[in-house]
Scaffold this active site. Structure first.
Site, PDB file in Angstrom:
ATOM      1  N   HIS A 161      43.530  19.164 -16.839  1.00  0.00           N
ATOM      2  CA  HIS A 161      44.229  19.890 -15.769  1.00  0.00           C
ATOM      3  C   HIS A 161      43.547  21.197 -15.401  1.00  0.00           C
ATOM      4  O   HIS A 161      43.755  21.717 -14.297  1.00  0.00           O
ATOM      5  CB  HIS A 161      45.671  20.185 -16.185  1.00  0.00           C
ATOM      6  CG  HIS A 161      46.529  18.974 -16.341  1.00  0.00           C
ATOM      7  ND1 HIS A 161      46.670  18.034 -15.353  1.00  0.00           N
ATOM      8  CD2 HIS A 161      47.286  18.539 -17.393  1.00  0.00           C
ATOM      9  CE1 HIS A 161      47.486  17.069 -15.767  1.00  0.00           C
ATOM     10  NE2 HIS A 161      47.859  17.356 -17.013  1.00  0.00           N
ATOM     11  N   ASP A 198      45.244   9.174 -18.747  1.00  0.00           N
ATOM     12  CA  ASP A 198      46.420   9.971 -19.091  1.00  0.00           C
ATOM     13  C   ASP A 198      47.517   9.691 -18.063  1.00  0.00           C
ATOM     14  O   ASP A 198      47.223   9.422 -16.889  1.00  0.00           O
ATOM     15  CB  ASP A 198      46.046  11.450 -19.064  1.00  0.00           C
ATOM     16  CG  ASP A 198      47.112  12.364 -19.636  1.00  0.00           C
ATOM     17  OD1 ASP A 198      46.948  12.817 -20.776  1.00  0.00           O
ATOM     18  OD2 ASP A 198      48.098  12.640 -18.928  1.00  0.00           O
ATOM     19  N   HIS A 200      49.404  11.687 -16.617  1.00  0.00           N
ATOM     20  CA  HIS A 200      49.377  12.722 -15.586  1.00  0.00           C
ATOM     21  C   HIS A 200      48.007  12.768 -14.919  1.00  0.00           C
ATOM     22  O   HIS A 200      46.981  12.598 -15.584  1.00  0.00           O
ATOM     23  CB  HIS A 200      49.694  14.094 -16.189  1.00  0.00           C
ATOM     24  CG  HIS A 200      51.006  14.152 -16.886  1.00  0.00           C
ATOM     25  ND1 HIS A 200      51.127  14.108 -18.255  1.00  0.00           N
ATOM     26  CD2 HIS A 200      52.267  14.227 -16.394  1.00  0.00           C
ATOM     27  CE1 HIS A 200      52.411  14.164 -18.583  1.00  0.00           C
ATOM     28  NE2 HIS A 200      53.122  14.229 -17.478  1.00  0.00           N
ATOM     29  N   ASP A 285      49.864   9.363 -23.263  1.00  0.00           N
ATOM     30  CA  ASP A 285      51.242   9.599 -22.860  1.00  0.00           C
ATOM     31  C   ASP A 285      51.755   8.606 -21.817  1.00  0.00           C
ATOM     32  O   ASP A 285      52.882   8.738 -21.335  1.00  0.00           O
ATOM     33  CB  ASP A 285      51.439  11.037 -22.366  1.00  0.00           C
ATOM     34  CG  ASP A 285      50.302  11.540 -21.498  1.00  0.00           C
ATOM     35  OD1 ASP A 285      49.402  10.759 -21.156  1.00  0.00           O
ATOM     36  OD2 ASP A 285      50.319  12.734 -21.149  1.00  0.00           O
TER      37      ASP A 285
END
Length: 381
Positions: A161, A198, A200, A285
């Site tokens: 991120h 991931d 996200h 995740d």
């Protein structure tokens, strides 16, 4: 930065033959980087290491196949400058020295899951990045002679991120982006494929390479969750147009959908791009047990994905493949996912071929989503 570390088995008794699977991994000791009650905590690493030991996925059990690298130098600020601004680096160093423990991200985040720094976070981040670039060095050297060596960096804090000038989403610096630039500028590997699975979207990695045709970024993530980026029509800009492939999946997508992503999008895009090295931002995740979002990958889904990407690395770029840990906040889902990744890199069968109580997948909706990506990027056979 460190040179190539001796890959001979630690106990001196095993023999590795060129072409056989060899997994080279390293662990960053980041126990000081902890914020009470936070999902991204040191327990994540403890759970992974305990699971690897319980399955015998250690040099002590398999010295001819698994090597843990020791004594890796932390990254330097010159390494960070491959991606990040001097202002960002200075700010992170000063916050660790003068303000920590503290919250550091300006980006809107849930109150109970902020991006934080402790007194050791800056040093911990440098250790993780040192591991990332050393693993790139390892596979770059090994890739000249055979397809055996793969790397896995068990590092935290995560990185995908973080943008060039901001910490976001538990991430202080962008580990995989620095590894990619290191591969290009210091190892002579001109074309880098980054695959991010991931749950996200890797907004920071996308931003860094959005106009760069030398890096193909493929991101498989859940549709419409934090941080809100990663729509299908975000495809790159300028010379980097069509160099970003976003694959947002509907809620409850699982193993079959992930396999279709591999077959219909990741594999044909990789073959068309023909990378010199492949890097994986490996978040766990998307696992059905994870508390943060709502994808339903099984533990063996990670075996399927990594096996497929491993085969692409062997086919396209001399086997050069490095996996870097990102998210994953169910201790069971995370640790099983990492063990399955080890198994895949070693060309062994999955340890958890089926998870109980996994809901049915939205196959029709997912097919339409993949159709959009295939059509937009011209990936149809």
């Amino acid at each position: 930065m460190t040179g190539i570390i001796d890959q001979s088995p630690a106990n001196g008794t095993g023999v590795h033959h060129s072409g056989d699977p060899l997994l080279v991994y390293a662990v960053s000791a980041s126990r000081g980087h902890d914020w009470e009650g936070h999902y991204e905590c040191g327990k994540r690493m403890t759970s992974i290491l305990d699971a690897l030991a319980s399955h015998g996925l250690t040099p002590a059990k398999h010295s001819h196949e698994i090597v843990e690298l020791q004594g890796i130098n932390p990254a330097s600020e010159t390494d960070l400058e491959l991606v990040h601004t001097t202002e960002h680096i200075t700010k992170m160093r000063q916050k660790a020295l003068e303000e920590a423990p503290c919250v550091v991200a300006d980006f809107e985040e849930p109150a109970d899951n902020v991006t934080y720094m402790t007194k050791t976070s800056y040093e911990d981040a440098l250790k993780g990045i040192g591991i990332a670039v050393t693993l790139v060095d390892q596979v770059a050297a090994a890739g000249k002679d055979g397809k055996g060596t793969k790397g896995f960096g068990l590092i935290r804090p995560p990185g995908h991120h973080a943008t060039t000038d901001a910490p976001i989403g538990f991430c202080l610096f962008n580990n995989v982006a620095i590894a990619a630039r290191h591969a290009q500028e210091r190892c002579g590997l001109k074309k880098v494929l980054i695959v991010d699975f991931d749950v996200h979207h890797g907004n920071g990695t996308q931003d860094i390479f959005y106009e760069d045709p030398s890096v193909l970024f493929i991101d498989v993530h859940q549709l419409d969750v934090w941080p809100g980026s990663g729509q299908v029509d975000e495809t790159g800009k300028g010379a980097g147009q069509k160099g970003t492939i976003n694959v947002p999946l509907p809620i409850a997508s699982g193993d079959e959908v992930a396999g279709n992503c591999l077959k219909r999008i990741i594999a044909p895009a990789a073959r068309r791009f023909a990378p010199d090295i492949i890097l994986i931002s490996a978040g766990f995740d998307a696992h059905w047990r994870d508390p943060l979002e709502q994808l339903n990958f099984q533990s063996a889904t990670y075996h399927k994905l990594v096996s497929g990407i491993r085969d692409l690395a062997d086919e396209l770029c001399g086997g050069r493949l490095v996996v870097l840990l990102e998210g994953g906040y169910s201790m069971q889902g995370l640790s099983e996912g990492v063990c399955e990744t080890f198994q895949a890199l070693l060309k062994r069968p999955p340890l958890h071929p089926h998870d109980a109580d996994v809901p049915s997948e939205p196959l029709q909706a997912a097919q339409l989503a993949l159709d959009d990506v295939v059509s937009l990027h011209g990936l149809a056979a």
